[in-house]
Scaffold this motif. Structure first.
Motif, mmCIF file in Angstrom:
data_model
loop_
_atom_site.group_PDB
_atom_site.id
_atom_site.type_symbol
_atom_site.label_atom_id
_atom_site.label_comp_id
_atom_site.label_asym_id
_atom_site.label_seq_id
_atom_site.Cartn_x
_atom_site.Cartn_y
_atom_site.Cartn_z
ATOM 1 N N VAL A 1 51.972 31.199 27.972
ATOM 2 C CA VAL A 1 51.800 32.662 28.010
ATOM 3 C C VAL A 1 51.182 33.134 26.695
ATOM 4 N N THR A 2 50.082 33.863 26.782
ATOM 5 C CA THR A 2 49.470 34.374 25.547
ATOM 6 C C THR A 2 49.477 35.900 25.469
ATOM 7 N N ASP A 3 49.515 36.584 26.601
ATOM 8 C CA ASP A 3 49.407 38.044 26.557
ATOM 9 C C ASP A 3 50.302 38.691 27.611
ATOM 10 N N VAL A 4 50.905 39.811 27.213
ATOM 11 C CA VAL A 4 51.685 40.610 28.162
ATOM 12 C C VAL A 4 51.238 42.065 28.021
ATOM 13 N N PHE A 5 50.922 42.699 29.133
ATOM 14 C CA PHE A 5 50.466 44.097 29.123
ATOM 15 C C PHE A 5 51.331 44.941 30.051
ATOM 16 N N LYS A 6 51.403 46.240 29.735
ATOM 17 C CA LYS A 6 52.071 47.181 30.631
ATOM 18 C C LYS A 6 51.180 47.401 31.863
ATOM 19 N N ILE A 7 51.802 47.819 32.945
ATOM 20 C CA ILE A 7 51.030 48.072 34.180
ATOM 21 C C ILE A 7 49.860 49.026 33.890
ATOM 22 N N ASP A 8 50.143 50.081 33.101
ATOM 23 C CA ASP A 8 49.090 51.071 32.820
ATOM 24 C C ASP A 8 47.908 50.488 32.052
ATOM 25 N N ASP A 9 48.141 49.343 31.395
ATOM 26 C CA ASP A 9 47.046 48.702 30.653
ATOM 27 C C ASP A 9 46.430 47.547 31.446
ATOM 28 N N PHE A 10 46.530 47.621 32.745
ATOM 29 C CA PHE A 10 46.062 46.512 33.578
ATOM 30 C C PHE A 10 44.591 46.178 33.330
ATOM 31 N N GLU A 11 43.809 47.229 33.108
ATOM 32 C CA GLU A 11 42.377 47.011 32.861
ATOM 33 C C GLU A 11 42.162 46.072 31.661
ATOM 34 N N LYS A 12 42.970 46.273 30.600
ATOM 35 C CA LYS A 12 42.873 45.409 29.407
ATOM 36 C C LYS A 12 43.256 43.977 29.754
ATOM 37 N N ALA A 13 44.316 43.843 30.549
ATOM 38 C CA ALA A 13 44.765 42.503 30.950
ATOM 39 C C ALA A 13 43.663 41.794 31.726
ATOM 40 N N TYR A 14 43.008 42.553 32.592
ATOM 41 C CA TYR A 14 41.928 42.012 33.421
ATOM 42 C C TYR A 14 40.774 41.528 32.539
ATOM 43 N N GLU A 15 40.450 42.335 31.523
ATOM 44 C CA GLU A 15 39.352 41.958 30.609
ATOM 45 C C GLU A 15 39.691 40.679 29.847
ATOM 46 N N ILE A 16 40.937 40.573 29.368
ATOM 47 C CA ILE A 16 41.371 39.375 28.641
ATOM 48 C C ILE A 16 41.259 38.150 29.552
ATOM 49 N N CYS A 17 41.696 38.317 30.789
ATOM 50 C CA CYS A 17 41.613 37.205 31.749
ATOM 51 C C CYS A 17 40.164 36.762 31.924
ATOM 52 N N LYS A 18 39.280 37.732 32.088
ATOM 53 C CA LYS A 18 37.865 37.401 32.323
ATOM 54 C C LYS A 18 37.247 36.736 31.099
ATOM 55 N N SER A 19 37.697 37.152 29.904
ATOM 56 C CA SER A 19 37.090 36.614 28.675
ATOM 57 C C SER A 19 37.473 35.150 28.461
ATOM 58 N N GLY A 20 38.612 34.741 29.040
ATOM 59 C CA GLY A 20 39.045 33.359 28.876
ATOM 60 C C GLY A 20 39.559 33.037 27.483
ATOM 61 N N THR A 21 39.802 34.061 26.663
ATOM 62 C CA THR A 21 40.278 33.798 25.302
ATOM 63 C C THR A 21 41.761 33.452 25.289
ATOM 64 N N GLY A 22 42.496 33.947 26.266
ATOM 65 C CA GLY A 22 43.926 33.657 26.317
ATOM 66 C C GLY A 22 44.236 32.579 27.327
ATOM 67 N N LEU A 23 45.517 32.434 27.647
ATOM 68 C CA LEU A 23 45.905 31.520 28.726
ATOM 69 C C LEU A 23 46.502 32.387 29.833
ATOM 70 N N LYS A 24 47.813 32.308 30.020
ATOM 71 C CA LYS A 24 48.393 33.092 31.107
ATOM 72 C C LYS A 24 48.650 34.521 30.631
ATOM 73 N N VAL A 25 48.198 35.471 31.421
ATOM 74 C CA VAL A 25 48.362 36.882 31.105
ATOM 75 C C VAL A 25 49.333 37.502 32.109
ATOM 76 N N LEU A 26 50.324 38.220 31.584
ATOM 77 C CA LEU A 26 51.324 38.806 32.465
ATOM 78 C C LEU A 26 51.366 40.321 32.357
ATOM 79 N N ILE A 27 51.933 40.933 33.395
ATOM 80 C CA ILE A 27 52.074 42.374 33.476
ATOM 81 C C ILE A 27 53.556 42.714 33.505
ATOM 82 N N GLU A 28 53.929 43.787 32.833
ATOM 83 C CA GLU A 28 55.324 44.241 32.918
ATOM 84 C C GLU A 28 55.354 45.756 33.114
ATOM 85 N N PRO A 29 56.459 46.279 33.612
ATOM 86 C CA PRO A 29 56.529 47.725 33.853
ATOM 87 C C PRO A 29 56.441 48.522 32.543
#
Ligand SMILES: [Zn+2]
Ligand SMILES: [Zn+2]
Length: 345
Positions: free
Chosen positions: A317-345
């Motif tokens: 796990v490299t990144d955790v984002f709030k649901i409201d920041d989903f767009e940021k999580a999506y960008e990190i996933c696409k960039s491939g800079t992290g590993l597993k990205v998770l969402i939390e309330p």
């Protein structure tokens, strides 16, 4: 509640939606963490549309706490931590009856037919509860680890299809989250040597930390030469393709020993078409197989391994984002800079 609503291919947004109302046989889970999977990315960017509903809430790697219990549901109590096996097989189709429930012809899944985990609350339908898809976790298992039981169970299915056994030399192609799980599982299955091919330095370092014996940068080193050297010129017993790049399937097949197995674990990009020299398979009697989802027995084994600390998932796990920041999580996933990205309330 807040939720990521998928409205169409490459069209999604975080918005307020009604919190699901449960029936007498259902459960409502308060989402603790939900992980973003490669399949989710393909759904979000519109390259995967099969089986996807619009509008819907996706997300199928889910861990949370029981928040509401339908009056006909027993054996659960409010506040219990649970992980969700999202795939619900029909138990009566040709595949299910052929011990292949992971490929069920009528399968339903949370995150597809039923709304998924990228929301504050997730309704778990009666059919999932009855088929044993809600797995209780002790409190010391984190939400992160709980959410990653799902991809781990997929890797367990892949490992079984690959047939990795004692003293094998295994090549894992790609050290993303899935490759990093395969490295650990291969070692647990008895592999004497796990070689990992991965162009990204951070991922190679992670692979070493999680048990890889040799890591190779295929953009700078000769992978084929290294495989031959490490296997007394016979090739790898088992190859797991944990990255879906069609262009490297042909060269990867050539790294397998005669009679060895290549498991095409990843979903492949684009149309998935790849030009391969089929004589490599023919003359070398190579077994090529795939892997889809998991059986509930794989999921229970994955949960057991997490509960007993046999695999290391927090490292992935490299990144955790709030649901409201989903767009940021999506960008990190696409960039491939992290590993597993998770969402939390
Ligand atoms: Zn997944
Ligand atoms: Zn079935």
């Amino acid at each position: 509640m807040r939720a990521v609503v998928l409205k169409g291919p490459d069209d999604f947004s975080v918005q307020e939606v009604d919190t699901p109302i449960i029936g007498d046989g259902d459960l409502l889970i308060k989402m603790g963490k939900a992980a973003i999977c490669g399949t989710d990315l393909r759904i979000l960017n519109g390259t995967k549309t099969k089986g996807v509903r619009y509008p819907s809430i996706i997300g199928h790697e889910i861990c949370g706490d029981i928040f509401k219990i339908g009056k006909n549901v027993s054996d659960f109590s409010i506040g219990e931590k649970v992980a969700i096996a999202n795939v619900i097989p029909c138990n009566s189709c040709r595949c299910c009856l052929n011990d292949q429930e992971n490929a069920c012809l009528n399968r339903k899944a949370i995150g597809y037919e039923f709304d998924g985990g990228f929301a504050e609350y997730v309704l778990i339908p009666e059919i999932a509860i009855k088929s044993g898809n809600v797995v209780k976790l002790p409190n010391y298992v984190s939400y992160e680890e709980g959410a990653l039981i799902e991809p781990l169970s997929c890797c367990i299915r892949g490992l079984k299809n690959a047939g990795t056994k004692f003293n094998d030399c295994v090549l894992v192609v790609g050290a993303g989250p899935i490759g990093l799980m395969h490295i650990q599982l291969s070692k647990i299955a008895g592999a004497k040597k796990v070689i990992v091919s991965e162009p990204n330095k951070m991922r190679r370092e992670k692979a070493l930390k999680l048990g890889a014996d040799i890591v190779v940068d295929p953009t700078k080193e000769d992978l084929s030469k290294i495989i031959l050297k490490e296997t007394n010129n016979i090739g790898a017993d088992i190859i797991i393709m944990a990255i879906g790049v069609p262009a490297i399937v042909n060269s990867t097949l050539k790294l397998c020993r005669k009679g060895g197995t290549v498991n095409l674990f990843a979903g492949f990009a684009g149309t998935g078409e790849s030009k391969i020299e089929v004589n490599t398979i023919h003359y070398n009697e190579i077994n090529v197989n795939g892997s889809t989802a998991y059986k509930r027995s794989d999921y229970l084994q994955a949960a057991d391994m997490v509960i007993t600390g046999k695999v290391h998932l927090k490292e992935i796990v490299t990144d955790v984002f709030k649901i409201d920041d989903f767009e940021k999580a999506y960008e990190i996933c696409k960039s491939g800079t992290g590993l597993k990205v998770l969402i939390e309330p």
